[in-house]
Design an enzyme around this catalytic site. Structure first.
Site, short mmCIF file in Angstrom:
data_model
loop_
_atom_site.label_atom_id
_atom_site.label_comp_id
_atom_site.label_asym_id
_atom_site.label_seq_id
_atom_site.Cartn_x
_atom_site.Cartn_y
_atom_site.Cartn_z
N ASP A 203 0.85 -1.19 0.00
CA ASP A 203 0.00 0.00 0.00
C ASP A 203 0.88 1.24 0.00
OD1 ASP A 203 -2.97 0.99 0.68
OD2 ASP A 203 -1.54 2.21 1.80
N HIS A 216 -5.75 14.15 -8.96
CA HIS A 216 -5.83 12.74 -9.35
C HIS A 216 -4.97 12.38 -10.56
CE1 HIS A 216 -8.82 11.34 -6.45
NE2 HIS A 216 -9.37 12.54 -6.56
N GLU A 246 -4.89 2.22 -4.06
CA GLU A 246 -3.44 2.29 -4.03
C GLU A 246 -2.81 1.01 -3.51
OE1 GLU A 246 -4.87 4.37 -0.20
OE2 GLU A 246 -5.57 4.02 -2.24
#
Length: 325
Positions: A203, A216, A246
């Site tokens: 992550d 973004h 993610e």
């Protein structure tokens, strides 16, 4: 090598997980007009044309890693005179003395191909004669050709749809569905062969702040950059997929609790050291290694909890599920 196997009426070879020929029988050497010693130690793809290398690389390796065997692959091996020898190949993935091998047998198909060519040639001549005497047959032939084109287009579209169904559109990695199918296959393989593997859940640290600060589009560039890094650092036998958001997942075969953390640390340090455009990121990793009691859900749960521990203990770190025990 056993004399019966050495002179069997089919070619035999055994390759390592990286494709290096470890053994071959005399039948195969004679088929390709090589001395057997000339073949040992070389990569199996060095005996293939570029087209066959591509097919072997994109179909044989993934399929045998996923299912443990392949059946009736049709391809050509290149003889010492550079002529192609068409063969039918069967293979099985096995472990001996702690090392993974792929044992394969090949049967030469030259006579069958020549027979098929004769049949196709005769068929074509009959169609030409019939077309010359019957105009209606010409229309039928045109319709048949159109049908064949449409059928090929449909096959192509179905192939594209299948690829899209298993691919993450942003990063180009395999998607969650492919990962889950691969995880199930690896668990089944473990119960059959006891070949251990580990699951990584990775992550990106503080990814939300990247999206909030830079937008973004920049976040998407970070995701695609990380995907490329993970793919470049992984082995052919590893599965790398985007799990969602993610989070990324890796299935890493041939690993145990004792040797897997250095592998994960290599990923973590590489991510930390690699710029993503103008940004630098870090990632936290959770690991779980398969045990006989594990299911798909328990293995993911253990890796996810290990990831949570990495996050709560300061991020940018690797935690194995067994570290808690």
């Amino acid at each position: 090598m056993d004399n019966q196997l050495d002179f069997a009426p089919c070619g035999y070879f055994s390759i390592s997980s990286s494709g290096i020929i470890r053994s071959a029988n005399r039948t195969l050497a004679n088929m390709l007009t090589y001395e057997r010693d000339e073949m040992l130690g070389k990569h199996i793809e060095s005996f293939m044309s570029v087209t066959n290398k591509l097919f072997f690389h994109t179909y044989f390796y993934p399929f045998i890693q996923l299912y443990g065997h392949v059946n009736e692959i049709f391809l050509s091996l290149r003889a010492s005179n550079q002529l192609d020898v068409p063969v039918l190949l069967n293979g099985i993935r096995q472990e001996r003395d702690g090392e993974v091998f792929m044992d394969c047998v090949v049967v030469e198909m030259r006579k069958r191909l020549e027979h098929e060519k004769d049949i196709l040639h005769t068929k074509k001549r009959l169609e030409e004669l019939y077309q010359a005497t019957n105009e209606a047959n010409k229309k039928l032939e045109l319709l048949h050709q159109e049908y064949e084109i449409k059928q090929q287009e449909l096959i192509h579209i179905n192939h594209q749809l299948e690829t899209l169904a298993l691919t993450d559109p942003l990063t180009g990695l395999r998607n969650r569905r492919f990962f889950q199918e691969s995880l199930q296959a690896n668990i089944a393989m473990f119960h059959r062969t006891q070949l251990s593997f580990s699951l990584f859940i990775l992550d990106i640290d503080r990814f939300k702040s990247i999206n909030d600060t830079y937008g973004h589009p920049v976040g998407d560039l970070v995701l695609t950059g990380l995907a490329q890094l993970l793919k470049a650092e992984s082995r052919e036998i590893d599965t790398v997929a985007r799990y969602g958001g993610e989070e990324f997942v890796l299935i890493v075969p041939n690993t145990t609790y004792e040797n897997v953390k250095p592998i994960a640390e290599r990923y973590r340090s590489k991510i930390e050291a690699t710029p993503m455009g103008d940004l630098r990121i870090t990632a936290s990793i959770g690991i779980a290694t398969i045990t006989p009691e594990d299911t798909e859900l328990t293995l993911i749960g253990k890796a996810d909890q290990a990831l949570y521990d990495s996050k709560t203990n300061g991020r940018n770190r690797v935690t194995h599920a067994e570290d808690k025990a």
